[in-house]
Design an enzyme around this catalytic site. Structure first.
Site, PDB file in Angstrom:
ATOM      1  N   HIS A   1     -10.769   0.335  -2.910  1.00  0.00           N
ATOM      2  CA  HIS A   1     -11.662   0.257  -2.247  1.00  0.00           C
ATOM      3  C   HIS A   1     -13.134   0.937  -3.353  1.00  0.00           C
ATOM      4  O   HIS A   1     -12.776   1.911  -3.896  1.00  0.00           O
ATOM      5  CB  HIS A   1     -12.058   0.923  -1.108  1.00  0.00           C
TER       6      HIS A   1
ATOM      7  N   ASP B   1       0.801  -1.369  -0.052  1.00  0.00           N
ATOM      8  CA  ASP B   1       0.011  -0.120  -0.261  1.00  0.00           C
ATOM      9  C   ASP B   1       0.902   1.354   0.059  1.00  0.00           C
ATOM     10  O   ASP B   1       0.444   2.143   0.720  1.00  0.00           O
ATOM     11  CB  ASP B   1      -0.967   0.021   1.265  1.00  0.00           C
TER      12      ASP B   1
ATOM     13  N   LYS C   1      -6.851  -5.227  -2.892  1.00  0.00           N
ATOM     14  CA  LYS C   1      -7.664  -5.748  -1.838  1.00  0.00           C
ATOM     15  C   LYS C   1      -8.548  -4.694  -1.321  1.00  0.00           C
ATOM     16  O   LYS C   1      -8.336  -3.370  -1.394  1.00  0.00           O
ATOM     17  CB  LYS C   1      -6.562  -6.118  -0.710  1.00  0.00           C
TER      18      LYS C   1
ATOM     19  N   CYS D   1      -1.991  -2.631   7.554  1.00  0.00           N
ATOM     20  CA  CYS D   1      -1.919  -3.723   6.353  1.00  0.00           C
ATOM     21  C   CYS D   1      -0.486  -4.570   6.387  1.00  0.00           C
ATOM     22  O   CYS D   1      -0.636  -5.444   6.000  1.00  0.00           O
ATOM     23  CB  CYS D   1      -2.253  -2.811   5.105  1.00  0.00           C
TER      24      CYS D   1
END
Ligand code: VGL
Ligand code: ZN
Length: 208
Positions: free
Chosen positions: A52, A12, A110, A155
């Site tokens: 997302h 990320d 994800k 994460c």
């Protein structure tokens, strides 16, 4: 050069987690040059992106009367409500422009299911929906996962813990991460990682 059974998992490193971003991690930008250096030691690098939909359940804005950083209970457990971040295909979800890992082999996205969060690169927050990363790593002969990126206590930690749960050796390269540190989350993450056998190392150990 690290051996072929070792992967660097770069978690990320996205604009929304950088200073000025929607879910800024303090000094998150400082790790980028170090991550680039580390990546040159690995023939196998995998990146992740938090990714997302706008309707995502982890966004405080999708819960009437709720504020970011409050916690709610969902069918799969406790969920921190976050500022709207890393919305699919927006500039905030893009990888940091200075990330320079041309040989990265795969990008795992994800958190794409609207009703389940996914801090971990391996398993969604329901604890049972795989992303496919464990199978991919097994199929490509990986036995050891080195983790860096953002954020240490969310994460990165969840990914390292799930790497262990999936049977891989795992290490977190501490100075190539930065933390959110919400209500003791960083101390808790290191405690859980230690208990699970995740090694805590520094970049100098890897670059030596
Ligand atoms: C993350 C909170 C929400 C992370 C992602 O990358 O650590 N944290 N979504
Ligand atoms: Zn997220």
């Amino acid at each position: 050069m690290k051996s072929a059974n070792e992967v660097l998992l770069v978690v990320d490193v996205q604009n929304d987690f950088m200073p000025g971003g929607a879910l800024a991690v303090a000094r998150g930008d400082e790790i980028v040059p170090l991550v680039n250096r580390l990546a040159r030691r690995f023939s196998h690098v995998v990146l992740t992106q938090d990714w997302h939909p706008p309707s995502h359940v982890s966004f405080a804005a999708n819960h009437a009367g709720r504020q970011p950083f409050e916690t709610i209970t969902l069918p799969y457990g406790e969920q921190v409500l976050w500022p709207t971040h890393c919305v699919q295909d927006t500039p905030g979800a893009a990888l940091h422009a200075d990330l320079d890992i041309p040989h990265a082999r795969a990008v795992i996205r994800k958190g794409h299911h609207a009703d389940v969060d996914s801090y971990s690169a391996f398993l969604e927050a329901d604890g049972k929906t795989p992303t496919g990363l464990a199978g991919y790593l097994r199929d490509t002969g990986v036995t050891r996962v080195w983790c860096c990126g953002l954020a240490t206590d969310y994460c990165v930690a969840w990914s390292a813990l799930d790497a262990r749960a999936a049977g891989f050796e795992a290490a977190v390269i501490e100075d190539a991460t930065r933390a959110i540190d919400l209500n003791g989350s960083l101390d808790n993450a290191w405690r859980d990682m230690r208990a699970a056998g995740v090694e805590r190392v520094q970049s100098a150990d890897v670059l030596a």
